[in-house]
Design a protein around this motif. Structure first.
Motif, PDB file in Angstrom:
ATOM      1  N   LYS A 167       0.693  -1.219  -0.045  1.00  0.00           N
ATOM      2  CA  LYS A 167      -0.001  -0.053  -0.073  1.00  0.00           C
ATOM      3  C   LYS A 167       0.854   1.186   0.160  1.00  0.00           C
ATOM      4  N   GLN A 168       0.551   2.221  -0.749  1.00  0.00           N
ATOM      5  CA  GLN A 168       1.496   3.302  -0.897  1.00  0.00           C
ATOM      6  C   GLN A 168       1.386   4.211   0.424  1.00  0.00           C
ATOM      7  N   SER A 169       0.074   4.135   1.155  1.00  0.00           N
ATOM      8  CA  SER A 169      -0.053   4.930   2.301  1.00  0.00           C
ATOM      9  C   SER A 169       0.945   4.578   3.356  1.00  0.00           C
ATOM     10  N   ASP A 170       1.438   3.013   3.170  1.00  0.00           N
ATOM     11  CA  ASP A 170       2.567   2.648   4.015  1.00  0.00           C
ATOM     12  C   ASP A 170       3.860   3.166   3.866  1.00  0.00           C
ATOM     13  N   ARG A 171       3.952   3.728   2.605  1.00  0.00           N
ATOM     14  CA  ARG A 171       5.353   4.074   2.077  1.00  0.00           C
ATOM     15  C   ARG A 171       5.642   5.624   2.057  1.00  0.00           C
ATOM     16  N   LEU A 172       4.947   6.469   3.003  1.00  0.00           N
ATOM     17  CA  LEU A 172       5.003   7.822   2.816  1.00  0.00           C
ATOM     18  C   LEU A 172       6.625   8.233   2.971  1.00  0.00           C
ATOM     19  N   ASP A 173       7.166   7.680   4.066  1.00  0.00           N
ATOM     20  CA  ASP A 173       8.589   7.951   4.202  1.00  0.00           C
ATOM     21  C   ASP A 173       9.511   7.758   3.027  1.00  0.00           C
ATOM     22  N   ILE A 174       9.331   6.783   2.253  1.00  0.00           N
ATOM     23  CA  ILE A 174       9.910   6.457   1.053  1.00  0.00           C
ATOM     24  C   ILE A 174       9.782   7.555   0.101  1.00  0.00           C
ATOM     25  N   TYR A 175       8.487   8.240  -0.027  1.00  0.00           N
ATOM     26  CA  TYR A 175       8.510   9.225  -1.075  1.00  0.00           C
ATOM     27  C   TYR A 175       9.011  10.515  -0.667  1.00  0.00           C
ATOM     28  N   GLN A 227      11.644  10.514   1.140  1.00  0.00           N
ATOM     29  CA  GLN A 227      13.227  10.672   0.715  1.00  0.00           C
ATOM     30  C   GLN A 227      13.412  11.087  -0.419  1.00  0.00           C
ATOM     31  N   TRP A 228      12.752  10.492  -1.411  1.00  0.00           N
ATOM     32  CA  TRP A 228      13.112  10.740  -2.959  1.00  0.00           C
ATOM     33  C   TRP A 228      12.764  12.229  -3.117  1.00  0.00           C
ATOM     34  N   ALA A 229      11.764  12.852  -2.597  1.00  0.00           N
ATOM     35  CA  ALA A 229      11.469  14.156  -2.774  1.00  0.00           C
ATOM     36  C   ALA A 229      12.425  15.007  -2.348  1.00  0.00           C
ATOM     37  N   ASP A 230      13.215  14.628  -0.945  1.00  0.00           N
ATOM     38  CA  ASP A 230      14.152  15.573  -0.389  1.00  0.00           C
ATOM     39  C   ASP A 230      15.375  15.538  -1.423  1.00  0.00           C
ATOM     40  N   LYS A 231      15.760  14.350  -2.107  1.00  0.00           N
ATOM     41  CA  LYS A 231      16.739  14.174  -2.923  1.00  0.00           C
ATOM     42  C   LYS A 231      16.783  15.367  -4.114  1.00  0.00           C
ATOM     43  N   LEU A 232      15.225  15.049  -4.441  1.00  0.00           N
ATOM     44  CA  LEU A 232      15.020  16.098  -5.614  1.00  0.00           C
ATOM     45  C   LEU A 232      15.250  17.424  -5.300  1.00  0.00           C
ATOM     46  N   VAL A 233      14.760  17.844  -4.023  1.00  0.00           N
ATOM     47  CA  VAL A 233      14.909  19.174  -3.552  1.00  0.00           C
ATOM     48  C   VAL A 233      16.475  19.354  -3.443  1.00  0.00           C
ATOM     49  N   ALA A 234      17.244  18.634  -2.741  1.00  0.00           N
ATOM     50  CA  ALA A 234      18.723  18.822  -2.710  1.00  0.00           C
ATOM     51  C   ALA A 234      19.285  19.052  -4.074  1.00  0.00           C
ATOM     52  N   ALA A 235      19.007  18.253  -5.145  1.00  0.00           N
ATOM     53  CA  ALA A 235      19.538  18.477  -6.429  1.00  0.00           C
ATOM     54  C   ALA A 235      19.112  19.560  -7.245  1.00  0.00           C
ATOM     55  N   GLY A 236      18.168  20.531  -6.539  1.00  0.00           N
ATOM     56  CA  GLY A 236      17.554  21.642  -7.257  1.00  0.00           C
ATOM     57  C   GLY A 236      16.651  21.209  -8.168  1.00  0.00           C
ATOM     58  N   ARG A 237      16.007  20.031  -8.128  1.00  0.00           N
ATOM     59  CA  ARG A 237      15.017  19.516  -9.178  1.00  0.00           C
ATOM     60  C   ARG A 237      13.550  19.535  -8.693  1.00  0.00           C
ATOM     61  N   ALA A 238      13.411  20.183  -7.484  1.00  0.00           N
ATOM     62  CA  ALA A 238      12.034  20.152  -7.005  1.00  0.00           C
ATOM     63  C   ALA A 238      11.900  21.658  -6.076  1.00  0.00           C
ATOM     64  N   TYR A 239      10.898  22.160  -5.955  1.00  0.00           N
ATOM     65  CA  TYR A 239      10.699  23.343  -5.302  1.00  0.00           C
ATOM     66  C   TYR A 239       9.212  23.416  -4.691  1.00  0.00           C
ATOM     67  N   ILE A 264       4.547  16.827  -7.294  1.00  0.00           N
ATOM     68  CA  ILE A 264       5.028  15.399  -6.894  1.00  0.00           C
ATOM     69  C   ILE A 264       4.652  15.209  -5.280  1.00  0.00           C
ATOM     70  N   MET A 265       4.717  16.314  -4.678  1.00  0.00           N
ATOM     71  CA  MET A 265       3.877  16.116  -3.200  1.00  0.00           C
ATOM     72  C   MET A 265       2.869  17.036  -2.868  1.00  0.00           C
ATOM     73  N   LYS A 266       1.889  16.446  -2.326  1.00  0.00           N
ATOM     74  CA  LYS A 266       0.783  17.348  -2.190  1.00  0.00           C
ATOM     75  C   LYS A 266       0.916  17.906  -0.634  1.00  0.00           C
ATOM     76  N   SER A 267       0.238  18.826  -0.262  1.00  0.00           N
ATOM     77  CA  SER A 267       0.371  19.627   0.951  1.00  0.00           C
ATOM     78  C   SER A 267      -0.250  18.772   2.222  1.00  0.00           C
TER      79      SER A 267
END
Ligand code: GLU
Length: 468
Positions: free
Chosen positions: A75-83, A85-97, A170-173
């Motif tokens: 279930k995706q709702s059990d995996r929120l921490d994984i998304y 982490q991936w979102a943080d990586k994109l932020v760190a790489a300047g590819r998400a804001y 990519i991530m909702k509020s």
């Protein structure tokens, strides 16, 4: 062939209809034919659309048709921490804001685009100094729009220009990822080799390709399945157009084997005339590249026909009898297996799915009242005067009275009766059939009489004679 890892990724927003199960089936076939794995993933990131009970219902539906999964349900709702982490990586790489705008500001941008007769693209309004993303604002992907050319395993060569690529959320509020992000993360984390899904996602593929690049991933094989179309018109089959819950077919006594066969051949064939395929055969023969590009129209009559073919030809009789258990008319309750097996043996020829069993078989279990309509509305019989009908039926009775009711003797006697009375089967046999069954149609007359037995048959003929 390398072992494939495929997945079926339904959102738990209600029941599955044939379109959804067909998607699951194609993905399952690809996994099985390569000795790979099939994963069930529940995409439950849209809490508003979620319908209670759907997850169980989806699993029951897949189990019924025999689509078993090797992993899951995840279930995706059990995996929120994984998304996250991936979102943080994109932020760190300047590819998400973080998206700082209020709904009103966004609306104003839309208004400007409209006034300028240009499509609204969020990337034209990228904030110069976006706030630090704290999870409370939507997080947007910083796209790098460009041309794409790619190959879809079903649809072939596709291409688009940069205008279709935007800074999508990519991530909702609410802390949940969007489908657009979560499925890419999951497909990567789960080592999915083939993304087999409905064609409705094709338009978004360029965005996904852009995101794969930003994440340093090579995309899996993409296979977009054309819609299953509504029976009529040029629209896709939908729940709104009356597409049924797949488990309704289970309730009506369709065979899962026939359902699989039907779904697989809804938009696929192996370029031969063959129409009946077992699951094992499908695993050997199915080929994603042979899936038709155009949408196949859903035709329930074909399913009904196919189920009849499976009932008559493909399923062992003992197995068929076992499966008929819940579908007998109430009046069959006092009868033993031996008798019910005989009944099934003769009605099998006409049976298309088990829910028809009561209608086709009740006269084997109960004496139905004489229905004068059956004669008065019969094309041939209605032309004959009552005393002629009476004579015919009396001749039949005299002959049948001498019979031991085994099938050969009955067949011989019925044929002799045709000669003796100089009548056509459409007259004589219809009359005997109506008298002994009170049904407009039945299996072969000799077969029917043999199962009914002598006492019952003669008693019913007598009841009919009284009305003539
Ligand atoms: N959750 C999506 C849906 O139900 C799945 C699409 C996919 O297979 O990636 O349509």
């Amino acid at each position: 062939m390398k072992p494939a890892r495929t997945r079926f990724a339904p959102s738990p927003t209600g029941f599955l209809h044939v379109g959804g199960v067909r998607t699951a089936l194609f993905a399952w076939l690809v996994a099985k034919q390569t000795g790979g794995q099939f994963i069930l993933r529940i995409e439950d990131t849209d809490k508003v659309r979620e319908v209670a009970g759907s997850i169980d219902h989806i699993q029951d539906s897949l189990k019924w048709v025999g689509i078993n999964w090797d992993e899951g349900p995840l279930k995706q709702s059990d995996r929120l921490d994984i998304y996250k982490q991936w979102a943080d990586k994109l932020v760190a790489a300047g590819r998400a804001y973080a998206d700082p705008y209020s709904p009103e500001e966004l609306q104003a941008f839309r208004g400007q685009a409209k006034a300028a007769k240009k499509p609204f693209l969020f990337r034209d309004h990228r904030p110069d100094n976006p706030p630090k993303w704290d999870g409370k604002q939507p997080l947007r992907f910083k796209s790098e729009p460009k041309d794409y050319h790619w190959t879809d395993a079903v649809m072939g060569e596709l291409s688009t220009g940069p205008e279709v690529i935007d800074d999508f959320i990519i991530m909702k509020s609410d802390g949940y990822p969007t489908y657009n992000f979560a499925h890419i993360v999951d497909d990567a984390e789960m080592n999915i080799t083939h993304v087999i899904r409905s064609q409705e996602f094709i338009a978004s593929v360029p965005k996904y390709l852009n995101l794969y690049e930003a994440l340093g991933l090579s995309p899996p094989i993409l296979a977009s399945l054309p819609y299953v179309m509504a029976p009529a018109g040029n629209k896709k089959l939908s729940k709104r157009d009356g597409a049924k819950d797949i488990l309704d077919y289970a309730q009506e006594g369709f065979l899962p084997e026939a359902m699989i066969n039907f779904l697989a051949t809804l938009g696929w064939n192996d370029d031969t005339e063959q129409e009946i395929f077992s699951a094992d055969e499908l695993i050997k023969k199915f080929d994603l590249n042979e899936v038709h590009k155009g949408g196949a129209h859903f035709d329930e009559r074909r399913l009904v026909w196919m189920d009849g073919e499976w009932i008559r030809g493909e399923i062992e009789f003992d197995d068929l009898y076992k499966r008929s258990k819940d579908f007998w008319p109430q009046s069959a309750a006092g009868y033993d297996d031996d008798y019910k097996q005989k009944v099934l043996g003769v009605v099998r020829e006409r049976l298309k799915f088990f829910a028809e069993l009561p209608e086709l078989s009740s006269f084997f279990f109960e004496d139905l009242p004489v229905d004068p309509e059956l004669i008065s509305s019969h094309k041939q019989l209605k032309k004959l005067p009552a005393d002629e009908l009476k004579n015919l039926l009396e001749s039949a009775r005299s002959s049948l009275e001498e019979s031991d009711f085994n099938i050969d003797d009955l067949t011989k006697r019925l044929n002799n009766l045709l000669e003796q009375t100089a009548q056509k089967p459409a007259v004589l046999f219809s009359l005997i059939r109506i008298a002994t069954t009170q049904a407009p149609a039945s299996p072969g007359l000799a077969d029917t009489l043999a199962v009914l037995g002598k006492d019952r048959s003669l008693k019913r003929i007598d009841a009919q004679l009284k009305t003539l």
